[in-house]
Design a protein around this motif. Structure first.
Motif, mmCIF file in Angstrom:
data_model
loop_
_atom_site.group_PDB
_atom_site.id
_atom_site.type_symbol
_atom_site.label_atom_id
_atom_site.label_comp_id
_atom_site.label_asym_id
_atom_site.label_seq_id
_atom_site.Cartn_x
_atom_site.Cartn_y
_atom_site.Cartn_z
ATOM 1 N N PHE A 21 0.699 -1.299 -0.055
ATOM 2 C CA PHE A 21 -0.054 -0.063 -0.175
ATOM 3 C C PHE A 21 0.822 1.173 0.083
ATOM 4 O O PHE A 21 0.579 2.244 -0.821
ATOM 5 C CB PHE A 21 -1.122 0.199 1.097
ATOM 6 C CG PHE A 21 -1.657 1.130 1.420
ATOM 7 C CD1 PHE A 21 -2.738 1.372 0.782
ATOM 8 C CD2 PHE A 21 -1.267 2.335 2.156
ATOM 9 C CE1 PHE A 21 -3.676 2.805 0.782
ATOM 10 C CE2 PHE A 21 -1.964 3.434 2.310
ATOM 11 C CZ PHE A 21 -3.235 3.461 1.672
ATOM 12 N N ALA A 22 1.656 1.192 0.818
ATOM 13 C CA ALA A 22 2.630 2.349 1.010
ATOM 14 C C ALA A 22 3.342 2.637 -0.304
ATOM 15 O O ALA A 22 3.669 3.713 -1.000
ATOM 16 C CB ALA A 22 3.846 2.133 2.017
ATOM 17 N N TRP A 73 -3.980 -2.527 -8.625
ATOM 18 C CA TRP A 73 -4.871 -2.135 -9.435
ATOM 19 C C TRP A 73 -5.932 -1.071 -9.338
ATOM 20 O O TRP A 73 -6.400 -0.404 -9.762
ATOM 21 C CB TRP A 73 -5.562 -3.630 -9.930
ATOM 22 C CG TRP A 73 -6.344 -4.290 -8.849
ATOM 23 C CD1 TRP A 73 -5.844 -5.175 -8.032
ATOM 24 C CD2 TRP A 73 -7.579 -4.002 -8.443
ATOM 25 N NE1 TRP A 73 -6.846 -5.469 -7.116
ATOM 26 C CE2 TRP A 73 -7.928 -4.902 -7.098
ATOM 27 C CE3 TRP A 73 -8.622 -3.036 -8.828
ATOM 28 C CZ2 TRP A 73 -8.989 -5.019 -6.590
ATOM 29 C CZ3 TRP A 73 -10.039 -3.075 -7.976
ATOM 30 C CH2 TRP A 73 -10.099 -4.088 -6.962
ATOM 31 N N PRO A 74 -6.406 -0.973 -7.821
ATOM 32 C CA PRO A 74 -7.380 0.164 -7.665
ATOM 33 C C PRO A 74 -6.689 1.507 -7.889
ATOM 34 O O PRO A 74 -7.517 2.377 -8.740
ATOM 35 C CB PRO A 74 -7.390 0.027 -6.100
ATOM 36 C CG PRO A 74 -7.290 -1.513 -5.819
ATOM 37 C CD PRO A 74 -5.848 -1.767 -6.751
ATOM 38 N N PHE A 75 -5.558 1.565 -7.733
ATOM 39 C CA PHE A 75 -4.818 2.875 -7.930
ATOM 40 C C PHE A 75 -4.666 3.192 -9.420
ATOM 41 O O PHE A 75 -4.804 4.334 -10.155
ATOM 42 C CB PHE A 75 -3.473 3.121 -7.352
ATOM 43 C CG PHE A 75 -3.868 3.166 -5.680
ATOM 44 C CD1 PHE A 75 -4.193 4.267 -5.252
ATOM 45 C CD2 PHE A 75 -3.266 1.943 -4.983
ATOM 46 C CE1 PHE A 75 -4.231 4.248 -3.834
ATOM 47 C CE2 PHE A 75 -3.842 1.913 -3.592
ATOM 48 C CZ PHE A 75 -4.035 3.147 -2.980
ATOM 49 N N LEU A 133 -9.600 9.674 -3.062
ATOM 50 C CA LEU A 133 -10.623 8.682 -2.719
ATOM 51 C C LEU A 133 -10.333 7.156 -2.733
ATOM 52 O O LEU A 133 -10.865 6.594 -1.878
ATOM 53 C CB LEU A 133 -11.683 9.275 -3.704
ATOM 54 C CG LEU A 133 -13.225 8.321 -3.725
ATOM 55 C CD1 LEU A 133 -13.571 8.518 -2.317
ATOM 56 C CD2 LEU A 133 -13.929 8.921 -4.775
ATOM 57 N N THR A 134 -9.651 6.940 -3.880
ATOM 58 C CA THR A 134 -9.162 5.507 -3.774
ATOM 59 C C THR A 134 -8.422 4.937 -2.601
ATOM 60 O O THR A 134 -8.645 3.879 -2.126
ATOM 61 C CB THR A 134 -8.339 5.354 -5.101
ATOM 62 O OG1 THR A 134 -9.010 5.732 -6.339
ATOM 63 C CG2 THR A 134 -8.072 3.913 -5.245
ATOM 64 N N GLY A 135 -7.477 5.744 -2.106
ATOM 65 C CA GLY A 135 -6.436 5.513 -0.941
ATOM 66 C C GLY A 135 -7.647 5.610 0.147
ATOM 67 O O GLY A 135 -7.321 4.531 1.206
ATOM 68 N N TYR A 136 -8.602 6.486 0.278
ATOM 69 C CA TYR A 136 -9.422 6.293 1.825
ATOM 70 C C TYR A 136 -10.243 4.815 1.590
ATOM 71 O O TYR A 136 -10.290 4.357 2.507
ATOM 72 C CB TYR A 136 -10.260 7.367 1.305
ATOM 73 C CG TYR A 136 -11.462 7.323 2.591
ATOM 74 C CD1 TYR A 136 -11.065 7.809 3.738
ATOM 75 C CD2 TYR A 136 -12.725 7.021 2.094
ATOM 76 C CE1 TYR A 136 -12.179 7.530 4.820
ATOM 77 C CE2 TYR A 136 -13.841 6.871 3.217
ATOM 78 C CZ TYR A 136 -13.360 7.385 4.310
ATOM 79 O OH TYR A 136 -14.550 7.125 5.138
ATOM 80 N N LEU A 137 -10.606 4.546 0.539
ATOM 81 C CA LEU A 137 -11.444 3.183 0.140
ATOM 82 C C LEU A 137 -10.570 2.013 0.575
ATOM 83 O O LEU A 137 -11.048 1.308 1.177
ATOM 84 C CB LEU A 137 -12.097 3.020 -1.059
ATOM 85 C CG LEU A 137 -13.172 4.063 -1.580
ATOM 86 C CD1 LEU A 137 -13.680 3.790 -3.226
ATOM 87 C CD2 LEU A 137 -14.361 4.052 -0.589
ATOM 88 N N VAL A 138 -9.224 2.098 0.055
ATOM 89 C CA VAL A 138 -8.539 1.029 0.234
ATOM 90 C C VAL A 138 -8.037 1.034 1.839
ATOM 91 O O VAL A 138 -8.149 -0.237 2.460
ATOM 92 C CB VAL A 138 -7.151 0.952 -0.560
ATOM 93 C CG1 VAL A 138 -6.135 -0.010 -0.193
ATOM 94 C CG2 VAL A 138 -7.622 0.912 -2.223
ATOM 95 N N ALA A 139 -8.083 1.884 2.376
ATOM 96 C CA ALA A 139 -7.565 2.237 3.793
ATOM 97 C C ALA A 139 -8.593 1.632 4.645
ATOM 98 O O ALA A 139 -8.657 0.937 5.680
ATOM 99 C CB ALA A 139 -7.221 3.570 4.011
#
Length: 426
Positions: free
Chosen positions: A134-135, A398-400, A188-194
């Motif tokens: 993630f980082a 892939w989400p990012f 927004l993507t980072g928030y959802l993954v987090a």
């Protein structure tokens, strides 16, 4: 046959691991010899390609970015981003993305961005319990923002590759809204993954701390305003603004922040010289390649080929985006801009696509290639910092990656995103 030699030899050399600049030069020289053209043409076109006055801005902006990176500006920008968005879910990931927006305006380079911001934030995230993948993924995709924020040397390269007919100032303006959109979508993507992974938030330091950190970071942020407003107001040209940026960076880092000593200054100069040499060699080699493309009428052939299968701007743009994404998987951004601009810009113009719009799409599509294997320089830098393999990063990126692709498609098919600000500022 000459076209086949040019492209097949270039592709073959890339496949066996020859550096891009040498592959470009070797393919061009072999094609020149096949055409029985004088070898002096090779030298003349290399000199002409790297001798454009507008290219002087690139080494100066690189030097200014190195000065600010080593002179304490990155720490202050990260501190400001932490105060603003750290309390969101996955706070340090959000800080990394927003810091990339701030620092991108100083460095103008995705690799410099991931080296400076990622070099600080990736170890911090790992230390706070974030997964390494993630980082790394959030840091390397956030670095795409740096490609579009002034003073992006990739936009300067596009202007040079377009023959100087596209204003650098307008390109800088055209990249701002897409850069902000990319920042919001990645956050927004980072928030959802987090949220899915259960990452923590950071404590809010208070509004007084936000104010103090804003004041501390303002000199660094002021560099972007100085460059953009100065050029737009006609106070200086793009090249002159680069020289002003160097003087400003030296003043801020030595007199105000007092973090840049003589040893740091010399190391910065050496690092900037090495980066500049590598970029200018690619530019020179690509100039010969581009001259041969024009000599062999490749742009005209590309226009004819696309006209045979597409009859409207949207279809043409879709085909160009697909081609650019494929090319970006094995070609670095600078040579990709220099090679693709003379081929596809005439196609875009023939279908009424604005050159400013096309330039932003080209840089953004090529930027996504920087985080896509097998040749993804930003991906390799990020995984090296994070201490994971490329395969580990690719399994969860892939989400990012999809978020960046969505932004690319929005920018490609909604020209107002890139053209509204240049029109507004006219």
């Amino acid at each position: 046959m000459a076209i086949a030699i040019l492209f097949l030899l270039f592709a073959l050399l890339l496949l066996i691991g020859v550096p891009v600049a040498f592959a470009l030069a070797a393919a061009a020289l072999a094609t020149l010899l096949y055409l029985d053209l004088p070898a002096i043409v090779f030298v003349q076109q290399m000199a002409a390609g790297s001798g454009s006055a507008s290219l002087i801005a690139i080494p100066l902006f690189i030097f200014a970015g190195e000065l600010m990176m080593r002179g304490g500006i990155s720490e202050r920008l990260i501190a400001l981003a932490a105060a603003l968005v750290g309390r969101m879910r996955g706070g340090l990931g959000q800080v990394s993305i927003l810091s990339s927006l701030f620092f991108g305006g100083v460095s103008g380079s995705a690799i410099a961005d991931v080296s400076a911001v990622g070099g600080t934030m990736i170890p911090q995230m790992v230390k706070r319990g974030y997964d390494r993948d993630f980082a790394v993924n959030v840091s390397i995709t956030a670095a795409l923002v740096a490609l579009l924020v002034p003073p992006s040397h990739n936009l300067i390269l596009f202007s040079a590759a377009a023959g100087g007919g596209v204003s650098i100032t307008n390109l800088f303006a055209a990249g701002i809204v897409p850069a902000l959109l990319m920042t919001v979508v990645l956050m927004l993507t980072g928030y959802l993954v987090a949220c899915r992974r259960g990452y923590p938030t950071e404590a809010f330091p208070g509004w007084q701390a936000v104010l103090l950190r804003t004041v501390s970071a303002l000199p660094g942020l002021g560099l972007v305003a100085l460059i953009f407003i100065g050029i737009r107001a006609g106070i200086f040209t793009a090249v002159e603004s680069a020289a002003v940026a160097v003087v400003y960076a030296i003043g801020v880092t030595t007199l105000l922040y007092r973090k840049l000593g003589w040893r740091d200054f010399l190391e910065t100069a050496v690092g900037a010289a090495r980066t500049t040499g590598a970029i200018l060699f690619v530019i020179a080699a690509a100039a010969v390649f581009g001259w041969l493309l024009a000599y062999l009428a490749v742009p005209a052939a590309a226009v004819s080929a696309l006209q045979a299968i597409a009859h409207d701007p949207a279809t043409v743009m879709a085909l160009i985006v697909i081609i650019l994404l494929l090319l970006g998987t094995f070609m670095d951004l600078a040579p990709m801009i220099l090679i693709c601009t003379p081929i596809f810009l005439p196609v875009a113009k023939a279908y009424g696509i604005d050159p400013l719009h096309f330039g932003v799409v080209l840089v953004l599509a090529g930027g996504i290639g920087l985080v896509t294997p097998p040749v993804g320089s930003v991906l390799f830098v990020g995984t090296a910092i994070g201490g994971i393999s490329v395969g580990q990063a690719m399994r969860t990126i892939w989400p990012f990656w999809l978020a960046a692709l969505v932004v690319l498609l929005l920018v490609a098919f909604l020209p107002a995103l890139s053209l509204s600000l240049p029109v507004l500022l006219k």
